[in-house]
Design an enzyme around this catalytic site. Structure first.
Site, PDB file in Angstrom:
ATOM      1  N   CYS A   1      34.948-104.370  22.409  1.00  0.00           N
ATOM      2  CA  CYS A   1      33.719-104.260  23.195  1.00  0.00           C
ATOM      3  C   CYS A   1      33.600-105.364  24.242  1.00  0.00           C
ATOM      4  O   CYS A   1      33.210-105.117  25.381  1.00  0.00           O
ATOM      5  CB  CYS A   1      32.497-104.331  22.275  1.00  0.00           C
ATOM      6  SG  CYS A   1      32.508-103.180  20.887  1.00  0.00           S
ATOM      7  N   ASP A   2      33.934-106.602  23.848  1.00  0.00           N
ATOM      8  CA  ASP A   2      33.585-107.755  24.674  1.00  0.00           C
ATOM      9  C   ASP A   2      34.758-108.582  25.177  1.00  0.00           C
ATOM     10  O   ASP A   2      34.558-109.524  25.953  1.00  0.00           O
ATOM     11  CB  ASP A   2      32.641-108.676  23.871  1.00  0.00           C
ATOM     12  CG  ASP A   2      31.338-107.988  23.510  1.00  0.00           C
ATOM     13  OD1 ASP A   2      30.889-107.136  24.294  1.00  0.00           O
ATOM     14  OD2 ASP A   2      30.784-108.289  22.438  1.00  0.00           O
TER      15      ASP A   2
ATOM     16  N   CYS B   1      33.277-107.880  18.055  1.00  0.00           N
ATOM     17  CA  CYS B   1      34.012-106.712  18.546  1.00  0.00           C
ATOM     18  C   CYS B   1      34.839-107.088  19.761  1.00  0.00           C
ATOM     19  O   CYS B   1      34.324-107.156  20.881  1.00  0.00           O
ATOM     20  CB  CYS B   1      33.044-105.575  18.890  1.00  0.00           C
ATOM     21  SG  CYS B   1      33.866-104.098  19.519  1.00  0.00           S
TER      22      CYS B   1
END
Length: 321
Positions: free
Chosen positions: A147-148, A144
């Site tokens: 997300c990261d 992701c």
């Protein structure tokens, strides 16, 4: 409007929706507005894959919107209608002989009964199968970028894949660094020409075509990724490249393990439905990326969710006749 009750059976819900992505939330909206007592069971977070999508530019009504923002708008609409959300994983579905009662069994050993079920579990990202991929999960390996990605500001980031998702996420990751590798096993990409041209013309993206990742190698202390061993698929020559992060985007598989015993899936695991989004089991419908079809987009998932809900409403009405 008919009352959605049945004197012969007692139900926890009229409808259980399994999966809280665009298809599942759309189905819940239509069902709840038709006075069906509805609940969504979602293992992860409401929104499905769109919360992992950085930018959306092909959804009607929005020239541009962040994936998380669109997801949140959908979720708020569902919550406003007072649809229930249960955070759990479905492990089995059982059907009564007369198809009037569906039992949805959860990993927590609880179960719920319903008149109908819509499966909208979507897909999960495939792993590339490289040595060390699982070992370094959450230590540099991520699926992701939204997300990261920010965790690797000014670091070397490597994306693997040749489709739309891989290209889009490589572009997105250039927000954080000017060192993005994009590895693809071929020299032709599967994304649309506009997206591919953006990638090729971005000076911060280094294209490494005709290569695959063989191994994820850690730093000296083994606490995080340090480099990748890659192989040229034509010459079979192995080389190593430095990287601080690895984001594989090589496709997805349907989340249908929990219905394997129902014989409703094709050879690839996708659920087979008719034009009403109905499986061969009466009262069991499916919608979104989890069904066998050619195009998987947010807009097609929303379409499926509306169709599945409307025909399931009709199915439940007929139970009462």
């Amino acid at each position: 409007m008919k009352s959605h009750t049945n004197k012969e059976n007692k139900y926890d819900y009229d409808l259980v929706v399994i999966g809280g992505g665009p298809a599942g939330m759309t189905a819940a909206i239509y069902a709840q507005r038709a006075n069906l007592k509805t609940v969504i069971i979602e293992k992860y977070a409401a929104g499905g894959k769109i919360i992992k999508t950085s930018e959306i530019e092909n959804y009607p009504g929005y020239d541009y919107i962040l994936g998380r923002e669109l997801s949140e708008k959908m979720k708020k609409q569902v919550e406003k209608l007072q649809v229930g959300f249960i955070s759990d994983e479905v492990t089995k579905i059982r059907d009564s002989k007369d198809h009037k009662v569906k039992k949805v069994i959860l990993a927590s050993d609880e179960f719920y009964t319903a008149k109908g079920v819509i499966i909208a579990t979507g897909t999960l990202e495939r792993k590339i199968g490289a040595v060390g991929e699982e070992e370094y999960a959450n230590r540099g390996v991520s699926y992701c970028a939204v997300c990261d990605g920010a965790l690797f500001k000014n670091k070397i980031i490597t994306v693997v894949g040749g489709g739309y998702a891989a290209c889009e996420e490589a572009l997105y990751l250039t927000r954080f660094t000017n060192k993005v590798n994009l590895i693809h096993r071929r020299d032709q990409f599967r994304a649309d020409d506009k997206t591919v041209n953006k990638v090729k013309n971005n000076k911060n993206i280094n294209l490494i075509t005709d290569h695959v990742v063989l191994q994820v190698l850690g730093t000296a202390d083994k606490k995080k990724i340090g480099k990748l061993e890659i192989q040229n698929v034509k010459t079979k020559k192995n080389t190593e490249i430095a990287t601080d992060a690895l984001f594989p985007y090589i496709g997805s598989d349907p989340v249908t393990k929990f219905v394997k015993d129902l014989d409703i899936c094709d050879s690839n695991g996708y659920i087979i439905v008719n034009d009403k989004c109905q499986t061969k089991i009466p009262g069991l419908y499916a919608a979104g990326d989890v069904i066998a079809k050619n195009l998987r987009q947010i807009v097609t998932a929303v379409n499926d969710g509306a169709i599945a809900a409307q025909y399931l409403i009709n199915f439940i009405d007929n139970l009462n006749e």
